[in-house]
Design an enzyme around this catalytic site. Structure first.
Site: not given
Lengths: 402, 387
Positions: A124, A156, A239
């Site tokens: 992203s 993350s 995912e």
């Protein structure tokens, strides 16, 4: 794909148990160092049995992992702390397996699985969220290297990670989906800067990653130049299909916490909350049974599109139940334990305070594909409804409004 | 068909029942669906609803004779196929999908469970072959944990007097199974439809494809099937299994409502585009698909626990009736709305589905009733009466 040929007939459950016992005999968990044990487990093909021989697996159906995990758990063997390395296990590994060269597979998969090397995901960007294919981080060829410049977000574990999977634009002159290439990036390379990104919970579970002239050897490219979008589909597919191997017990999730508060605090009960709780309990049970259905489908070798439904339902349910918890608690819910910025090393949806759960759950319908995008995917790919008219499909990326 | 719940899957490590459909069940579904496609297309169903014969008895005999749907869960020794309620649930899905006007729920489920419980092999065999049908004489809205009905009394000479309102599948029935109160307490009787003192009055029903009737008994001769606890258990068991199977019927309704709506939105054009390309509509259908995916797992779990005699069946059925009832109503309401004007007309089948779904949501205990029962089963008690 390069996988070692696997000629022998697959081992039975008993043979698999024997393999585990052999591992335990040569590497007693009580006396073997954790990392040593995990490396030995990988080398014995017992890490992820559905992976090929030589890459931590035995070329078996995914469901056979249950046998291994149960035996190892019974013997008190250490695990690889999957919550800490979820991105490596769930996203990087399947992509490396599918698109990596044999050199890349041999280099990356073992320390990825043992947790010696943590992975993060550089997908992203501030200007490319749901519309990931619009990404603008540039990778320019320079000799045997690529030089990468741009900004990534919602990363993350970036502050713990050794490696990143990265999508970057290598050709701005073609339509957006065609000019993307997929790389493995060294997070310790010069020009990588990680900054914590604080969320509304007060924590910084995520990061912003700034890439300023970072050199990536061409040998760390995954898939062909310009094929990055296709490669990324493998990552994103995985995912959403991370359904566990074991049946989930009733009240295992956040509903169990709400139910316990209800049982322990009769003084908080009201008729309206009772009605809501029963509805949420039924919804949680429906979600649990749907996961069980999906698990049985996967075990029978029939993966279905229900994985996206499970992710979507999980997000809504978590938000509703965590909101209910605060309403039930009343005065206590007016307090929040601590707004101090911290950088957690693993994600724990059930830990923390009710207030944290309520706030953290707001991210569930955004991370890993917003619920709105998931609805589009279900409507178009499962139900076969027509796509929205697209104005950007045939326009070179450089000419798109930014 | 084999006796054991047939499955090709290894579920050694699975807690609880197999939720998937077996190959045998897939074949059964295909047979039922093919027969319904030939003899129960929706225009045929719609044409029948305002006639004097709202039930298609011929279709029911054909389903029983050609596919054996009436006796799937009946042991072979008693004239059935010796399969399980799992297979029956697949039939329920297909009959729901077609809003078929046949006495499946009343005869092949409610009456069959009660008769198997009391051990009336002769009548069970007749029902299994489809040569006769029976109805359980309770209001369709009766929940499994309701008090034993007191509207019919046993009078001297084993005759029954009283009234039961809103009974499903009784209009085409040959036999009525009547819960009645005698001097010794609860009892279950079989009463011939043609017997002296039996009056059926057809009711103008919300659900056009499962027409109700009021039953009046005036000194009607009855044959005692069971009394006391046995009668109470037979009735409760019938309603409980019925509620599980009803969830599968509701699943079939919802699936058909979604499929019909998706087909329509793919072809219907407004503003120069298929209306199914508008995100506002797509998202509603995606939500519905997610709900149906969950409803399928919930309904399969409920019927699986019933078939296996699993102690979790009480919770499973209450969850199924609570979840699937509301989902099926939503699916058919969306069907009406997303078809626009045409969905509001009599000549379009959407209303047949809406009416069946709404009636099913009330049948055998409302969602709210089942949630209230659930509260006790899962230790989530409500608010004390005095605060």
């Amino acid at each position: 794909m390069s996988t070692e040929a696997h000629q022998a007939p697959p081992p039975s459950a008993d043979e698999l148990r024997q393999r585990v016992r052999d591992l335990l005999a040569t590497h007693d968990p009580a006396t073997t160092e954790r990392v040593e044990f995990l490396r030995a487990r990988f080398d014995a093909g017992l890490a992820w049995v559905h992976f090929p021989v030589g890459l931590g697996g035995l070329g078996l159906p995914r469901v056979s992992q249950e046998v291994v995990d149960a035996e190892l758990a019974a013997a008190g063997a250490p695990d690889n702390n999957p919550r800490r390395i979820g991105i490596g296990l769930g996203m990087a590994a399947p992509t490396i397996l599918r698109y990596g060269t044999s050199e890349q597979q041999a280099r990356f998969l073992r320390p990825l699985w043992t947790g010696e090397e943590v992975w993060c995901q550089l997908f992203s960007e501030p200007g490319a969220g749901s519309d990931l294919a619009a990404l603008g981080t540039r990778a320019v060829r320079d000799g045997d290297d690529w030089v990468v410049t741009g900004q990534k977000v919602w990363t993350s574990m970036a502050h713990e990670a050794r490696w990143a999977i990265l999508v970057a634009r290598t050709d701005p002159d073609v339509p957006k989906h065609q000019g993307i290439t997929y790389f493995v990036l060294d997070m310790t390379a010069p020009g990588v800067q990680v900054r914590p990104l604080r969320q509304l919970t007060g924590e910084a579970e995520f990061n912003e990653v700034f890439l300023d002239g970072v050199r990536v050897p061409d040998s760390q490219r995954l898939g062909a130049v310009g094929e990055g979008w296709r490669v990324a589909q493998t990552t994103l597919m995985n995912e959403r299909v991370s359904i566990g191997g074991m049946a989930e017990p009733r009240e295992a999730g956040i509903i169990g916490l709400a139910a316990r508060t209800w049982r322990e605090h009769p003084e908080l009960r009201t008729p309206g909350l009772h009605e809501r709780l029963l509805r949420l309990w039924v919804d949680a049970e429906a979600a649990r049974l749907t996961k069980e259905w999906l698990r049985q489908r996967l075990a029978a070798g029939q993966p279905g599109p229900e994985g996206s439904a499970a992710k979507f339902a999980f997000a809504r349910l978590n938000q509703q139940i965590s909101g209910f918890e605060l309403d039930l608690l009343g005065e206590q819910a007016l307090r929040y334990p601590d707004w101090t910025m911290r950088r957690p090393t693993q994600v724990d949806m059930l830990g923390g305070s009710p207030g944290f759960r309520y706030l953290r759950a707001k991210g569930n319908s955004i991370e890993g594909g917003t619920s709105e995008i998931l609805r589009n995917i279900i409507a178009e790919r499962v139900l076969g409804l027509p796509t929205e008219p697209r104005i950007d499909k045939d326009v070179p990326w450089k000419d798109l409004p930014k | 068909m084999s006796t054991a719940p047939s499955t090709a899957h290894d579920h050694t490590h699975t807690a609880g029942p197999d939720l998937l459909y077996s190959e045998v069940e897939d074949e059964l579904r295909a047979s039922v669906r093919a027969l319904l496609a030939d003899h129960c297309a929706w225009p045929t169903v719609l044409a029948r609803v305002e006639t004097d014969e709202p039930y298609d008895v011929g279709l029911w005999r054909r389903l029983a004779a050609e596919v054996g749907v009436a006796g799937l869960a009946v042991p072979e020794a008693e004239g059935g196929a010796g399969a399980s309620w799992r297979e029956v649930a697949v039939v329920a899905e297909e009959l729901g999908r077609a809003v078929a006007p046949v006495p499946f729920l009343g005869s092949a489920v409610l009456s069959t469970v009660a008769l198997l419980a009391v051990g009336d092999s002769a009548l069970v065999g007749d029902l299994a072959s489809g040569t006769r049908t029976a109805a359980l004489a309770v209001p369709l809205s009766t929940a499994p944990d309701a008090a034993f009905p007191g509207g019919v009394r046993v009078e001297p000479g084993e005759v029954l007097t009283g009234a039961v309102t809103s009974v499903a599948d009784v209009l085409p029935a040959d036999v009525l199974l009547v819960p009645a109160l005698g001097e010794a307490g609860p009892a279950l009787y079989a009463v011939d439809r043609a017997a002296e003192g039996v009056t059926l009055t057809g009711v103008s029903s919300l659900d056009l494809t499962r027409r109700l009737a009021d039953v009046t008994l005036r000194a009607a001769p009855g044959r005692l099937l069971a009394s006391g606890t046995a009668a109470r258990d037979a009735l409760r068991g019938a309603l409980h299994t019925g509620a599980a199977l009803l969830a599968s019927e509701q699943l079939g309704l919802a699936e058909q409502a979604l499929a019909t709506t998706v087909d329509y939105l793919r072809t219907r054009h407004q503003f120069g585009r298929p209306v199914g390309s508008f995100q506002a509509l797509k998202h509603r259908l995606a939500d519905l698909w997610v709900g149906i995916t969950q409803a399928r797992a919930v309904a399969r779990y409920a019927v699986g626990t019933v078939a296996d005699g699993d102690p979790d069946a009480g919770v499973a059925v209450a969850v199924a009736q609570s979840f699937v009832s509301e989902l099926a109503v939503l699916a058919t309401e969306e069907m009406v709305q997303l078809h626009g004007g045409v969905g509001f007309t009599w000549e379009h089948p959407a209303h047949l589905y809406l009416k069946r779904a709404k009636a099913d949501a009330i049948a055998l205990g409302s969602a709210d009733h089942h949630r209230a029962s659930l509260a006790g089963l899962i230790d989530l008690p409500g608010v004390p009466a005095v605060r």
